[in-house]
Scaffold this motif. Structure first.
Motif, PDB file in Angstrom:
ATOM      1  N   VAL A 368       0.857  -1.194   0.000  1.00  0.00           N
ATOM      2  CA  VAL A 368       0.000   0.000   0.000  1.00  0.00           C
ATOM      3  C   VAL A 368       0.885   1.233   0.000  1.00  0.00           C
ATOM      4  CG1 VAL A 368      -1.767   1.246   1.273  1.00  0.00           C
ATOM      5  CG2 VAL A 368      -1.725  -1.238   1.319  1.00  0.00           C
ATOM      6  N   PRO A 369       0.567   2.273  -0.687  1.00  0.00           N
ATOM      7  CA  PRO A 369      -0.474   2.399  -1.702  1.00  0.00           C
ATOM      8  C   PRO A 369       0.101   2.296  -3.108  1.00  0.00           C
ATOM      9  CG  PRO A 369       0.285   4.562  -1.043  1.00  0.00           C
ATOM     10  CD  PRO A 369       1.218   3.563  -0.402  1.00  0.00           C
ATOM     11  N   MET A 370       1.361   1.827  -3.198  1.00  0.00           N
ATOM     12  CA  MET A 370       2.004   1.891  -4.506  1.00  0.00           C
ATOM     13  C   MET A 370       1.284   1.014  -5.523  1.00  0.00           C
ATOM     14  SD  MET A 370       5.769   1.263  -5.840  1.00  0.00           S
ATOM     15  CE  MET A 370       6.669   1.370  -4.345  1.00  0.00           C
ATOM     16  N   ALA A 371       0.855  -0.181  -5.108  1.00  0.00           N
ATOM     17  CA  ALA A 371       0.177  -1.086  -6.031  1.00  0.00           C
ATOM     18  C   ALA A 371      -1.054  -0.400  -6.637  1.00  0.00           C
ATOM     19  CB  ALA A 371      -0.225  -2.359  -5.304  1.00  0.00           C
ATOM     20  N   SER A 372      -1.813   0.296  -5.791  1.00  0.00           N
ATOM     21  CA  SER A 372      -3.024   0.961  -6.287  1.00  0.00           C
ATOM     22  C   SER A 372      -2.677   2.062  -7.274  1.00  0.00           C
ATOM     23  CB  SER A 372      -3.813   1.565  -5.133  1.00  0.00           C
ATOM     24  OG  SER A 372      -4.225   0.551  -4.276  1.00  0.00           O
ATOM     25  N   ARG A 373      -1.637   2.810  -6.950  1.00  0.00           N
ATOM     26  CA  ARG A 373      -1.254   3.901  -7.859  1.00  0.00           C
ATOM     27  C   ARG A 373      -0.824   3.344  -9.210  1.00  0.00           C
ATOM     28  NH1 ARG A 373       1.497   6.782  -3.560  1.00  0.00           N
ATOM     29  NH2 ARG A 373       3.468   6.134  -4.425  1.00  0.00           N
ATOM     30  N   VAL A 374      -0.069   2.247  -9.163  1.00  0.00           N
ATOM     31  CA  VAL A 374       0.390   1.635 -10.408  1.00  0.00           C
ATOM     32  C   VAL A 374      -0.807   1.166 -11.242  1.00  0.00           C
ATOM     33  CG1 VAL A 374       1.627  -0.346 -11.358  1.00  0.00           C
ATOM     34  CG2 VAL A 374       2.619   0.952  -9.495  1.00  0.00           C
ATOM     35  N   CYS A 375      -1.771   0.527 -10.583  1.00  0.00           N
ATOM     36  CA  CYS A 375      -2.942   0.031 -11.302  1.00  0.00           C
ATOM     37  C   CYS A 375      -3.753   1.185 -11.884  1.00  0.00           C
ATOM     38  CB  CYS A 375      -3.813  -0.817 -10.384  1.00  0.00           C
ATOM     39  SG  CYS A 375      -3.088  -2.435 -10.144  1.00  0.00           S
ATOM     40  N   ASN A 376      -3.833   2.277 -11.144  1.00  0.00           N
ATOM     41  CA  ASN A 376      -4.558   3.443 -11.674  1.00  0.00           C
ATOM     42  C   ASN A 376      -3.881   3.967 -12.933  1.00  0.00           C
ATOM     43  OD1 ASN A 376      -6.827   5.217 -11.183  1.00  0.00           O
ATOM     44  ND2 ASN A 376      -5.282   6.826 -10.933  1.00  0.00           N
ATOM     45  N   THR A 377      -2.557   3.953 -12.920  1.00  0.00           N
ATOM     46  CA  THR A 377      -1.824   4.386 -14.118  1.00  0.00           C
ATOM     47  C   THR A 377      -2.157   3.479 -15.301  1.00  0.00           C
ATOM     48  OG1 THR A 377      -0.051   4.900 -12.578  1.00  0.00           O
ATOM     49  CG2 THR A 377       0.464   5.086 -14.911  1.00  0.00           C
ATOM     50  N   ILE A 378      -2.223   2.161 -15.027  1.00  0.00           N
ATOM     51  CA  ILE A 378      -2.520   1.225 -16.122  1.00  0.00           C
ATOM     52  C   ILE A 378      -3.919   1.497 -16.681  1.00  0.00           C
ATOM     53  CG2 ILE A 378      -2.814  -1.207 -16.749  1.00  0.00           C
ATOM     54  CD1 ILE A 378      -0.889  -1.924 -14.506  1.00  0.00           C
ATOM     55  N   SER A 379      -4.906   1.656 -15.787  1.00  0.00           N
ATOM     56  CA  SER A 379      -6.282   1.821 -16.272  1.00  0.00           C
ATOM     57  C   SER A 379      -6.450   3.128 -17.039  1.00  0.00           C
ATOM     58  CB  SER A 379      -7.269   1.760 -15.110  1.00  0.00           C
ATOM     59  OG  SER A 379      -7.163   2.925 -14.339  1.00  0.00           O
TER      60      SER A 379
END
Lengths: 415, 79
Positions: A368-379
């Protein structure tokens, strides 16, 4: 003339040079330390942890410096300077400091006792907002699915010849949670602490590389463009939270109680996490405690944890095949955890009307929270309007609880 | 081979426990939210503002607070 040579000889013996020439493996350790320092300082991979760890590695590997952590053998025996052998658990702390130096004192007092990881967890709790999870409770279940990698790697490691305790410590890297990995390793396989901590934190730093890789392998473009906000509008949630403050205050108390009843061995982690969160949510009345937990205390704990973990990586403890196994196995654990989260979303989407973006599954491992930020970038790369951050945070935070519970199970069965 | 069956057993127990705990957390929280919505639906209100919340009054109060009541604003000029 003879006297002069003797002085030179003694000078030579005093410096570390004589030992380094006898045992060139030290030089390799310096290179590893320099490499890690480079990654932390220049590449900015988790510098708050990698810099202390790397410096710990450096100072631990100067023979005569007494900054390297000594490992007791499986029976708990260590060899003292006068050649006698003694069980380290029978030695008082001041004697450890006297015999083996200050770093061993810190290691046995703060790390081996299991003190620092829960303190860091308290700080993490104080910095965590459970709001996104409470607003999207259903998504929290993907935080459980993503723990699969831990157990899959555990089984593979057993096949490779690791002991069950070592295999569990290796698998827990897949929980993507530094303090949890360290806590479990201290309890189960303390001799592997250095490489496991390094692997855990390096892979966490590599989350922006690993998650896109796994997502690319497993997800189609159509799945990645699922817009969670539109799905929310199509199928609105029934329960609206009217009094968020009260929910947020009762939540940590309730979770601690539940976890404590079912998995008592996870309480040091989950309990401290929730305590940290509680003093944050209460607000101004406990502001001072919150400040200490999230700033001063956590920073102090991080310094000692990093240095001591680095100091366990002495040449003899680190340069062997087990370390290689940990680096490879840790990566697999990490990737498998992400993959199993994604697969669970895919299975869910087969049956549910309200579709979920598989990125929410990918964040089920902690980090947390890097995984979420990375996924937001992908989406947002596929659809600039599609922000999944808040939804990913739900499974992301649940992943912290999930991996702590998994650690608790491993500790109570193998400890 | 005994090791592998131990590993599989651990996997089963571990995953079931993790899922159970998170399911309990999820449904427990739903219950909690429902209960709070029913019994304490109001967000605690921010303390009501006093009538005198003009910028000058606020400045005067701040100065008074900082100086222990000794200081007063004499003049305010715009730059």
């Amino acid at each position: 003339m003879n006297g002069f040579v003797e002085i030179l000889d003694r000078l030579y013996q005093m410096t570390a040079i004589s030992n380094i020439i006898e045992q060139p493996s030290f030089i390799l350790m310096y290179l590893i330390a320099f490499g890690l320092l480079y990654l932390g300082i220049v590449k900015k991979y988790e510098p708050l942890l990698l810099v202390p760890i790397a410096f710990g590695v450096l100072i631990a590997n100067f023979p005569g410096g007494e900054m390297g952590v000594i490992q007791a053998d499986s029976m708990g025996y260590v060899t003292l300077a006068d050649g006698t052998r003694q069980i380290i658990w029978d030695m008082p702390l001041h004697e450890i400091a006297h015999e083996f130096g200050i770093m061993n004192y810190l290691y046995y007092a703060l790390i081996k006792s299991g003190l620092l990881p829960p303190i860091i967890f308290m700080g993490v709790g104080a910095l965590t907002d459970f709001g996104p999870m409470l607003r999207n409770l259903k998504l929290a279940i993907f935080g459980a699915a993503a723990q699969m990698g831990i157990f899959a790697v555990l089984i593979v490691s057993l096949l490779l010849g690791f002991t069950p305790q070592e295999a569990a410590s290796l698998g827990i890297i897949g929980g993507a949670d530094g303090p949890t990995a360290i806590f479990t390793t201290i309890k189960l396989a303390p001799h592997l602490l250095g490489p496991i901590a390094i692997a855990a934190y390096s892979y966490m730093a590599l989350v922006p590389v690993i998650i896109p890789l796994v997502v690319k392998l497993l997800c189609t473009k159509k799945e990645l463009t699922i817009n969670m906000k539109e799905q929310d509008k199509l199928y609105p949630e029934k329960n609206e939270i009217k009094n968020m403050r009260a929910v947020k205050i009762i939540f940590p108390i309730a979770v601690t109680t539940i976890v404590a009843i079912f998995v008592p061995s996870a309480v040091p982690l989950v309990g401290m996490l929730m305590f940290g969160n509680l003093i944050k949510e209460i607000g101004s009345d406990t502001e001072r405690l919150f400040q200490t937990a999230s700033n001063g205390l956590m920073n102090a704990a991080t310094i000692f944890l990093g240095l001591c973990v680095g100091a366990t990586m002495t040449a003899e403890a680190f340069l062997n095949f087990q370390t290689l196994g940990i680096v490879v196995g840790g990566f697999c654990a990490f990737a498998l955890s992400i993959a199993s989260g994604i697969c669970m979303v895919k299975i869910w989407n087969l049956f549910a009307k309200k579709k979920i973006n598989p990125l929410v599954g990918a964040t089920g491992l902690s980090a947390v929270p890097m995984a979420s930020r990375v996924c937001n970038t992908i989406s947002t790369k596929y659809d600039p309007k599609n922000h999944v951050l808040n939804y990913c945070m739900a499974s992301n935070i649940a992943g912290v609880i999930g991996s702590a519970v998994a650690a608790g199970v491993l500790i109570s069965f193998l400890g | 081979m005994g090791n592998i069956s131990e590993g599989l057993q651990l996997m089963l127990i571990g995953m079931v426990t993790v899922f159970t705990i998170l399911l309990i957390v999820i449904y427990g929280s739903k219950l909690l939210i429902a209960a709070i919505n029913k019994f304490a639906p109001e967000q605690p209100k921010a303390p009501a503002r006093k009538a005198d919340d003009t910028p000058v009054a606020v400045l005067e109060a701040a100065v008074s607070q900082l100086t222990g009541g000794k200081g007063h604003i004499v003049k305010i000029t715009k730059f």
